[in-house]
Design a protein around this motif. Structure first.
Motif, PDB file in Angstrom:
ATOM      1  N   LYS A  31       0.825  -1.202   0.000  1.00  0.00           N
ATOM      2  CA  LYS A  31       0.000   0.000   0.000  1.00  0.00           C
ATOM      3  C   LYS A  31       0.863   1.257   0.000  1.00  0.00           C
ATOM      4  CE  LYS A  31      -2.859   2.115   3.364  1.00  0.00           C
ATOM      5  NZ  LYS A  31      -3.592   1.929   4.611  1.00  0.00           N
ATOM      6  N   THR A  33       0.253   5.376   0.429  1.00  0.00           N
ATOM      7  CA  THR A  33      -0.748   6.392   0.734  1.00  0.00           C
ATOM      8  C   THR A  33      -0.392   7.680  -0.003  1.00  0.00           C
ATOM      9  OG1 THR A  33      -1.009   5.413   2.912  1.00  0.00           O
ATOM     10  CG2 THR A  33      -1.960   7.586   2.576  1.00  0.00           C
ATOM     11  N   ASP A  45      -7.351  17.558  -4.602  1.00  0.00           N
ATOM     12  CA  ASP A  45      -8.052  16.315  -4.329  1.00  0.00           C
ATOM     13  C   ASP A  45      -8.348  15.591  -5.634  1.00  0.00           C
ATOM     14  OD1 ASP A  45      -9.674  14.676  -2.383  1.00  0.00           O
ATOM     15  OD2 ASP A  45     -11.248  15.245  -3.788  1.00  0.00           O
ATOM     16  N   THR A  46      -8.889  16.329  -6.592  1.00  0.00           N
ATOM     17  CA  THR A  46      -9.309  15.719  -7.847  1.00  0.00           C
ATOM     18  C   THR A  46      -8.127  15.140  -8.609  1.00  0.00           C
ATOM     19  OG1 THR A  46     -10.949  17.460  -7.907  1.00  0.00           O
ATOM     20  CG2 THR A  46     -10.714  16.144  -9.870  1.00  0.00           C
ATOM     21  N   ARG A  49      -6.574  12.048  -6.924  1.00  0.00           N
ATOM     22  CA  ARG A  49      -7.405  10.852  -7.076  1.00  0.00           C
ATOM     23  C   ARG A  49      -7.369  10.323  -8.513  1.00  0.00           C
ATOM     24  NH1 ARG A  49     -10.792   9.949  -2.685  1.00  0.00           N
ATOM     25  NH2 ARG A  49     -10.729  11.666  -1.202  1.00  0.00           N
ATOM     26  N   LYS A  50      -7.309  11.234  -9.480  1.00  0.00           N
ATOM     27  CA  LYS A  50      -7.266  10.806 -10.870  1.00  0.00           C
ATOM     28  C   LYS A  50      -5.930  10.131 -11.180  1.00  0.00           C
ATOM     29  CE  LYS A  50      -9.030  10.648 -15.027  1.00  0.00           C
ATOM     30  NZ  LYS A  50     -10.343  10.075 -15.329  1.00  0.00           N
ATOM     31  N   PRO A  53      -4.714   5.738  -9.949  1.00  0.00           N
ATOM     32  CA  PRO A  53      -4.762   4.506 -10.740  1.00  0.00           C
ATOM     33  C   PRO A  53      -3.636   4.394 -11.785  1.00  0.00           C
ATOM     34  CG  PRO A  53      -6.935   5.493 -10.580  1.00  0.00           C
ATOM     35  CD  PRO A  53      -5.987   6.470  -9.978  1.00  0.00           C
ATOM     36  N   TRP A 291      -7.276  13.682 -20.383  1.00  0.00           N
ATOM     37  CA  TRP A 291      -8.207  14.121 -19.348  1.00  0.00           C
ATOM     38  C   TRP A 291      -7.876  15.541 -18.886  1.00  0.00           C
ATOM     39  CZ3 TRP A 291      -6.885  15.298 -14.197  1.00  0.00           C
ATOM     40  CH2 TRP A 291      -7.976  15.602 -13.377  1.00  0.00           C
TER      41      TRP A 291
END
Lengths: 333, 503, 167
Positions: A31, A33, A45-46, A49-50, A53, A291
């Motif tokens: 893991k 973080t 944040d956006t 998170r994008k 992955p 994106w």
């Protein structure tokens, strides 16, 4: 003699490799973080998170990347938390530069030092544009602003914030003494402030400005919203307005924001390299790039070495304005 | 617009979509009911799940969550005096006394029904104002914010009825709490006493967890027994009575929904203020109530619950008009849109009308769905008020503290919750109103900030407050609300006189 | 000017708030004009209100008038409205110690060990439940907390001060 040195160098090298190999074999662990220094919902944040992955994909796909908000102290808490982790690459954070460097520059107690963070690479950057309200603005263009006899009013976040500092440095360089209407909690709030006529003009990141561009439909023409009057760049203007470069202010083009990922100081080089390589690949992944373009947040990849250099440059640039920064941190009217 | 609405309904019409909506709704209910979690957390935590979805599917899931949280929160507010999310705090004032009287079922029925209707009204208003949305958002500039905050403070202070003096005192303490931390106008950190945690100010959610949930647990520990003091007469706690009471008091519900939509549309004010104002307005509209407010009047449940669900629709107004979130929840929701490659703001409304209406339909259906679930389960949930407090106290305390921590994963918030538990307990013990205290924490910083901003805008001319239509209107409302206590006393005297005459 | 015995705890409560307000006012003077303007206004407004509240507790004529003015009730009616639950300082202190111990425990060693211990002890020693019942609820609570927060929501529940910074 030479042979002896070679042997000892080799021996040291082998020992170093032995020492670092368990770490390499272990890494990436189960893991990682990915800390977010602000609450859910904002730009950091956006994008964090994008990105998660994609980072996972280039780290071999087996590691879990957990995005975790750790807001507090206007970003300081997460950086402090990161700096105090074990240096094993288990935590990474996208720093907000120059914001995160401010406490270090003015010598405030911060619990971390951006000069010591292990930098992995830059994800994105933004540069500024000066905007006014198309329907309510008193000034049609930058010349009118420069010639104006009355005081320019600028809605902005509080003294010491990134937007405030960029404004202060910019207007100082252009010889204008504006009045700041402070207290807006975010750039979208002060942009709204300009739209409704709280003040004359303000500074806005180009990407976030685009969503306020006037609607093409006639029905909504009453709200023409924001229009740009000056762009901070040394290149050609995206919007066909004057630029600071054209005005001979080449220095100003550094003003803006850089989103640079770093990890705990002292992380073993093998881990750092692996993370940095994966990060670079993730940021340049065509899907991620597409994106970014689509939502008006284009990526601006930099590798670890260049990102580290950039942090150094930013640090010395803003250190010149140390007094301005320190004063704006204490000053009230 | 009509086509887009049809498309929205079609999007939701498949079994898969309905499942998503139901799942979102269920998560919203659960997260709403557990203090500290709330809709913002739920939406944020579901983000990774949406990565593989189409944008409209993500919107259905998130819409399901957002419409259900305050319904879930009302249940814990009524049963355990524990507001699940901040706006539900206003529901505790009459909801919990009802539970103590053994009428929890009725309160839950009324709260859930008001939530559903409020939610639907909020969404309808949203659709209705789409053409003039921008104008509404632009009406509010710092002087109006200031007047709105002053109006809120005054209206709520006078609604503390016969504890007016004590209400004013707790309001002031609340304002002081609101001053702690970073001040945006000057970037000064105040009243932090060198404690890093206080730099960001005292956060509302851990404070409310202490003030309502844990303080009530301390109070229950002193009292013993069970929450419901009545030895169960099932008839008076009928859930259907609650449902009916909403239709009987339809004007309360309408006014509450109006408040929710309107306040929700003003960015930066939020559902808590909407719910509290709706509550205090209800108290003022009803000068001679059958049951005193604060002692279990069902209208005291309907008013805030209809408001805090209607605000979901309202807070989407600035979101859609400018891409500026009207609440923390919508901020995260905007993040979800961006993750899916959709830029919020005016363009969303022009290029993706189908998505907007998918959201509208999802919010409506989820509000109703969540209410049905609550109504079906209410019978069992009511049992919580009948079990011994010694089972409730340790479990509720622990879960509430975990919730206080989870909000920002900050252990200091647990300490804050603990300190506010004491403050709250002594307020219960000495009968000092918590209504005014809570709202002052929220409105204090808005008052100060908007005052200083107004002064900066007007170059220190106070005239900025009385030369603008809306702020004058709000000022008039303030004066009216201050004159209210006298009016209320007169009405009371008249009612007494009538009763005398009747005898 | 005497405060009747049943109202004395309230008087102490008001005095504590007053002390807090004074501390607040004193602290305010550290700040610049803009920063202290509102806090001072509020602070000075609080003092007369608190004094009036204190006066309304005394058995004087003015006390009665204050009570009547703000609440429309005589002092006697206010007394009757007060919560009838008997509370002694001793009982209150015991519960505060329980709660304080819980929070301190969480701070030092984290949620996971404290949760079942607290639930068990409260049930057993305050509620008078059997060992088995207490254990069931303790286990139930920790399973709920662990599954919801740690497994499903992926929070790292606070592990105690030592593990948090150096773990």
């Amino acid at each position: 003699m030479i042979g002896k040195i070679t042997t000892s160098v080799l021996a040291v090298g082998a020992a170093a490799m032995l020492a670092s190999s368990p770490a390499m074999a272990d890494y990436p662990r189960k893991k990682i973080t990915f800390l977010i220094a602000y609450g859910p919902g904002g730009g950091f944040d956006t994008i964090t998170r994008k990105l998660g992955p994609y980072l996972k994909k280039y780290l071999g796909g087996k590691v879990t990347i957990v995005a975790k908000n750790l807001p507090g102290g206007r970003g300081k808490k997460a950086a402090q938390f990161l700096a105090k982790r074990k240096a094993n690459g288990s935590h990474i954070l996208m720093f907000n530069m120059p914001g995160h460097a401010m406490p270090n520059i003015i010598g405030e107690k911060a619990g971390y030092d951006v000069r010591k963070i292990d930098w992995l690479g830059r994800v994105a950057q933004f540069r500024y544009v000066i905007v006014t309200s198309a329907s309510k603005g008193k000034y049609k263009n930058i010349q009118e602003v420069l010639k104006s006899k009355s005081q320019i009013k600028i809605p902005i976040t509080g003294p010491g914030t990134t937007g405030y500092l960029a404004s202060a440095i910019l207007w100082n360089a252009l010889g204008v003494q504006p009045k700041y209407i402070t207290g807006y909690k975010s750039s979208s709030r002060y942009a709204l402030g300009v739209i409704r006529g709280d003040g004359d003009l303000t500074i806005l990141a180009k990407g976030s400005f685009k969503k306020y561009i006037s609607s093409k439909k006639k029905k909504r023409a009453a709200f023409k919203d924001l229009k740009p009057i000056l762009e901070i760049t040394n290149g050609k203007s995206e919007f066909g307005v004057p630029t600071t470069g054209e005005m001979g202010q080449k220095d100003l083009s550094i003003l803006g924001g850089d989103r640079i990922v770093g990890t705990t100081p002292g992380t073993p080089k093998a881990i750092k390299d692996q993370l940095a390589t994966a990060l670079y690949k993730a940021v340049t992944d065509p899907e991620f790039v597409a994106w970014g373009n689509k939502v008006g947040r284009p990526v601006a990849p930099l590798n670890a070495k260049d990102a580290t250099k950039l942090v150094g440059e930013l640090f010395s640039y803003y250190t010149q304005y140390k007094d301005l920064l320190a004063a704006s941190n204490k000053k009230t009217r | 617009m009509f086509e887009a609405l049809i498309e929205g309904i079609i999007n939701l019409g498949t079994p898969h979509s309905l499942m998503l909506l139901a799942a979102g709704s269920a998560v919203g209910l659960l997260f709403g009911a557990i203090p500290g979690l709330g809709g913002t957390t739920a939406v944020a935590l579901l983000i990774p799940l949406t990565f593989g979805m189409e944008p409209w599917q993500a919107i259905i899931l998130m819409g399901g969550v957002m419409a259900a949280t305050s319904t879930g929160g009302s249940v814990s507010a009524i049963l355990l005096n524990t507001p699940g999310i901040a706006p539900n705090a206003a529901t505790t004032f009459d909801g919990y006394p009802l539970a103590q009287q053994g009428k929890a079922g009725m309160a839950i029925g009324a709260g859930a029904t008001a939530s559903a209707l409020g939610g639907v009204i909020g969404v309808i208003s949203l659709v209705a104002v789409i053409p003039i949305m921008k104008a509404i958002v632009l009406l509010f500039t710092p002087p109006e914010f200031f007047m709105l905050a002053i109006f809120g403070l005054c209206a709520i202070a006078v609604s503390s009825g016969d504890r007016l003096l004590q209400g004013l005192i707790t309001a002031i303490i609340g304002l002081m709490v609101g001053f702690v931390g970073y001040y945006d106008v000057t970037s000064t950190v105040r009243y932090d006493f060198g404690i890093p945690l206080l730099e960001d100010g005292i956060k509302l959610v851990p404070a409310l967890i202490g003030l309502f949930a844990i303080s009530e647990m301390i109070n229950l520990a002193m009292k013993g027994g069970s929450i419901s003091q009545e030895t169960a007469d099932v008839k008076i706690s009928r859930i259907s009575d609650g449902v009916k009471s909403v239709f009987k008091n339809w004007s309360t519900m309408l006014v509450g929904s109006g408040y929710g939509t309107f306040i929700g549309a003003v960015p930066g004010v939020g559902g808590t203020v909407a719910a509290f104002l709706s509550y205090s307005t209800q108290v003022q509209r009803d000068p001679a109530p059958d049951v005193e407010y604060g002692e279990g009047n069902i209208k005291g449940v309907i008013a805030p619950e209809s408001a805090n669900n209607a605000k979901d629709g309202g807070s989407l107004i600035p979101t859609l008009a400018f891409g500026i979130p009207g609440s923390a929840e919508t901020a995260v929701f905007l993040g979800v849109l961006v993750l899916h490659g959709i830029e919020p703001g005016q363009k969303l409304l022009e290029d993706h009308q189908d998505l907007v209406f998918t959201l509208v339909v999802a919010l409506t259906v989820s509000a109703v769905f969540a209410t049905l679930v609550v109504l079906i389960l209410a019978k069992y949930m009511v049992l919580l008020t009948k079990i011994s407090v010694h089972m409730l106290i340790p479990t509720v305390t622990v879960v509430a503290l975990v919730g206080a921590f989870a909000l920002n994963t900050e252990i200091g918030d647990v300490v804050i919750a603990f300190i506010f538990a004491f403050i709250g307990y002594f307020m219960i013990r000495f009968n000092y109103p918590r209504v005014t205290f809570t709202i002052a924490i929220v409105l204090g910083s808005i008052t100060e900030l908007s005052f200083h901003q107004s002064m900066l805008i007007s170059d220190d001319q106070l005239s900025i407050f009385y030369t603008r239509g809306i702020s004058v209107f709000l000022f008039a409302l303030t004066i009216l609300s201050l004159a209210f206590p006298t009016f209320r006393r007169k009405m009371k005297e008249r009612k007494l006189a009538k009763e005398e005459a009747g005898k | 000017m005497r405060i009747p015995e049943q109202r004395q705890p309230t008087a102490w409560y008001i005095l504590i708030i007053l002390a807090f307000v004074v501390l607040f006012i004193v602290t305010s003077y550290k700040y610049n004009l803009t920063d202290r303007m509102f806090p001072l206004m509020v602070g000075y407004f609080a003092v007369p209100l608190l004094l009036m509240d204190l006066l309304s507790l005394t058995d004087t004529k003015i006390g009665g008038q204050i009570s009547l003015f703000f609440s429309g009730k005589s002092q006697k009616q206010v007394d009757e409205d007060a919560d009838p639950t008997p509370r002694t300082l001793g009982q209150e202190l015991i519960i505060f110690v329980w709660m304080g111990a819980l929070v301190l425990g969480i701070y030092l060693i984290g949620f996971l060990p404290c949760t079942p211990v607290f639930v068990y002890c409260w049930m057993k020693y305050r509620g008078g439940y059997s060992v088995r019942q207490s254990a069931y609820l303790a286990i139930g609570t920790i399973v709920f907390v662990y599954v919801l927060f740690e497994l499903i929501l992926q929070y790292e529940l606070y592990p105690g001060i030592f593990l948090y910074w150096y773990g």
